[in-house]
Design an enzyme around this catalytic site. Sequence first.
Site, PDB file in Angstrom:
ATOM      1  N   GLY A  75    -107.393 130.064 120.859  1.00  0.00           N
ATOM      2  CA  GLY A  75    -106.137 129.779 120.181  1.00  0.00           C
ATOM      3  C   GLY A  75    -106.318 128.758 119.064  1.00  0.00           C
ATOM      4  O   GLY A  75    -105.718 128.863 117.991  1.00  0.00           O
ATOM      5  N   THR A  76    -107.174 127.790 119.316  1.00  0.00           N
ATOM      6  CA  THR A  76    -107.422 126.749 118.322  1.00  0.00           C
ATOM      7  C   THR A  76    -107.978 127.359 117.027  1.00  0.00           C
ATOM      8  O   THR A  76    -107.516 127.040 115.926  1.00  0.00           O
ATOM      9  CB  THR A  76    -108.409 125.705 118.886  1.00  0.00           C
ATOM     10  N   ASN A 154     -95.873 123.620 124.649  1.00  0.00           N
ATOM     11  CA  ASN A 154     -96.702 123.645 125.845  1.00  0.00           C
ATOM     12  C   ASN A 154     -96.322 122.591 126.867  1.00  0.00           C
ATOM     13  O   ASN A 154     -96.598 122.735 128.042  1.00  0.00           O
ATOM     14  CB  ASN A 154     -98.186 123.508 125.467  1.00  0.00           C
ATOM     15  N   GLN A 182     -98.414 129.693 124.073  1.00  0.00           N
ATOM     16  CA  GLN A 182     -97.679 129.585 125.343  1.00  0.00           C
ATOM     17  C   GLN A 182     -96.663 130.706 125.530  1.00  0.00           C
ATOM     18  O   GLN A 182     -96.154 130.899 126.639  1.00  0.00           O
ATOM     19  CB  GLN A 182     -96.962 128.229 125.439  1.00  0.00           C
ATOM     20  N   SER A 202    -103.971 133.112 122.956  1.00  0.00           N
ATOM     21  CA  SER A 202    -105.211 132.778 123.647  1.00  0.00           C
ATOM     22  C   SER A 202    -105.217 133.420 125.030  1.00  0.00           C
ATOM     23  O   SER A 202    -104.242 133.300 125.778  1.00  0.00           O
ATOM     24  CB  SER A 202    -105.318 131.258 123.772  1.00  0.00           C
ATOM     25  N   HIS A 204    -106.807 132.816 127.855  1.00  0.00           N
ATOM     26  CA  HIS A 204    -106.851 132.065 129.124  1.00  0.00           C
ATOM     27  C   HIS A 204    -105.500 131.486 129.529  1.00  0.00           C
ATOM     28  O   HIS A 204    -105.351 130.966 130.628  1.00  0.00           O
ATOM     29  CB  HIS A 204    -107.949 130.993 129.094  1.00  0.00           C
ATOM     30  N   THR A 240    -120.943 138.470 115.632  1.00  0.00           N
ATOM     31  CA  THR A 240    -120.969 139.553 116.618  1.00  0.00           C
ATOM     32  C   THR A 240    -119.910 139.303 117.684  1.00  0.00           C
ATOM     33  O   THR A 240    -119.763 138.189 118.190  1.00  0.00           O
ATOM     34  CB  THR A 240    -122.378 139.665 117.244  1.00  0.00           C
ATOM     35  N   CYS A 328    -104.974 118.405 127.198  1.00  0.00           N
ATOM     36  CA  CYS A 328    -105.884 117.916 126.151  1.00  0.00           C
ATOM     37  C   CYS A 328    -105.773 116.413 125.960  1.00  0.00           C
ATOM     38  O   CYS A 328    -106.639 115.795 125.363  1.00  0.00           O
ATOM     39  CB  CYS A 328    -105.583 118.634 124.849  1.00  0.00           C
TER      40      CYS A 328
HETATM   41  C1  LIG Z   1    -103.742 125.904 124.968  1.00  0.00           C
HETATM   42  C2  LIG Z   1    -103.046 125.872 123.661  1.00  0.00           C
HETATM   43  C3  LIG Z   1    -103.755 125.991 122.464  1.00  0.00           C
HETATM   44  C4  LIG Z   1    -105.267 126.054 122.418  1.00  0.00           C
HETATM   45  O1  LIG Z   1    -105.765 127.288 122.837  1.00  0.00           O
HETATM   46  P1  LIG Z   1    -107.336 127.374 123.171  1.00  0.00           P
HETATM   47  O2  LIG Z   1    -107.593 128.823 123.399  1.00  0.00           O
HETATM   48  O3  LIG Z   1    -107.536 126.551 124.402  1.00  0.00           O
HETATM   49  O4  LIG Z   1    -108.047 126.843 121.995  1.00  0.00           O
HETATM   50  C5  LIG Z   1    -103.054 125.995 121.283  1.00  0.00           C
HETATM   51  N1  LIG Z   1    -101.722 125.897 121.274  1.00  0.00           N
HETATM   52  C6  LIG Z   1    -100.994 125.793 122.394  1.00  0.00           C
HETATM   53  C7  LIG Z   1     -99.516 125.691 122.312  1.00  0.00           C
HETATM   54  C8  LIG Z   1    -101.636 125.763 123.619  1.00  0.00           C
HETATM   55  O5  LIG Z   1    -100.919 125.634 124.743  1.00  0.00           O
END
Ligand SMILES: *Cc1c(COP(=O)(O)O)cnc(C)c1O
Length: 399
Positions: A75-76, A154, A182, A202, A204, A240, A328
């Site tokens: 996500g980052t 979040n 989120q 993202s 996860h 890749t 974080c």
């Molecule tokens: C967890 C999160 C991210 C970061 O996602 P990653 O895949 O861990 O880099 C970015 N924005 C929000 C709102 C998040 O909750």
Amino acid sequence: MIADGKIIYLDNNATTQLDPAVIEEMLPFLTKFYGNPSSGYQFAGQVRKAINRARERVAFLLGCQASEIVFTSCGTESNNAAINSALQIDPSRKHIVTTAVEHSAILRHCEALAKRGCAVTFLGVDRDGHVDLGELEQAIRPSTAIVSVMWANNETGVLFPVEKIAELCREKGVFFHTDAVQAAGKIRIRLGESPINFLSLSAHKFHGPKGVGALYVKRNSRFQPSIIGGGQENGRRAGTENVASIVGLGKAAERAAESIEEEQNRVRAMRDRFENGILEAVSGASINGDRAARLPNTSSFYFDGIESNAALLLLDRHGVCCSAGSACRTGSGEASHVLRAMYSDEDRARGSLRFSFGRFNSDSDVERALEIVPKVVEKLRRSSSPTPASAQPALESLS
Ligand SMILES: *Cc1c(COP(=O)(O)O)cnc(C)c1O
């Protein structure tokens, strides 16, 4: 090592458990199907097909076209890529509009860009966690390159009116990006004809693997890649492909899409039972943010007279996983920037805890949390109130 058998995992906004169906889908791409998807022979072609199936599944989750999905490492990266692209498209535009309550994947990046000569407007929020749309409109200047506002916060789960904001940006001829990390997989998203240009997600955060994400790039929205090299992802993200993880993201998207409404109701019922139980059992407890316009899985509580870091230690001893603000920030000693922006009250930011529910929580998790959390709060209050000199709360286990 602490396995998951003994814990009560209420930190699903930090990360989620992999769905077993996702693992099963991924495994062959870590073993048998190791071809490079860019190679010309059939052995690699089947890997390419799997990536395209994943792309279709993610597109289905978002209600968009497969060609609008770019796979990334997280996500980052998606967030960084959207903002970097907008700044490159028109070098005369060096202004960014965002909010003070974004994830650090937006905030820290914007702060870094500000040091390199960009101007950034960080919009404040009210006590409910909402931005003022009039203020947002006024913040947009001729030099504005992009507006970035998260879909769901979040820490509090508060939802932003991103469709409305995107429409406003379209009228002004400015790119709009939303960090939907989120929101994706938790609430229905229908990008279809939406004016949103870019959206980040993202895997996860919705029972997929860590280290893989996607950026939605609306068709006809101009885009410049941040990671430059090979022609993967239609020239929009070189390197890749992380095949197994992309396949996992696709499966997680499919699982989320097929049951989003039912899951939402089930998770909301658990969350609400937890909140009502806490409000009944604990005096001086209140919920942070707009209770209505909120993700169904998130509960951010303020407990008057406690210190969240001390609470986390005690809760951890009882196997409860939750957080003070976002994961974080844990260990940074800094109170939540989201709650400080909402309440301009340092105590509130220092005495709040976030509980976030998910697919693998059950009613028994709620029951156990309802036994443990009130006791922990009570204990912390008892140990801190009579002798203010002893600021360190006693941490022996609960009776
Ligand atoms: C967890 C999160 C991210 C970061 O996602 P990653 O895949 O861990 O880099 C970015 N924005 C929000 C709102 C998040 O909750």
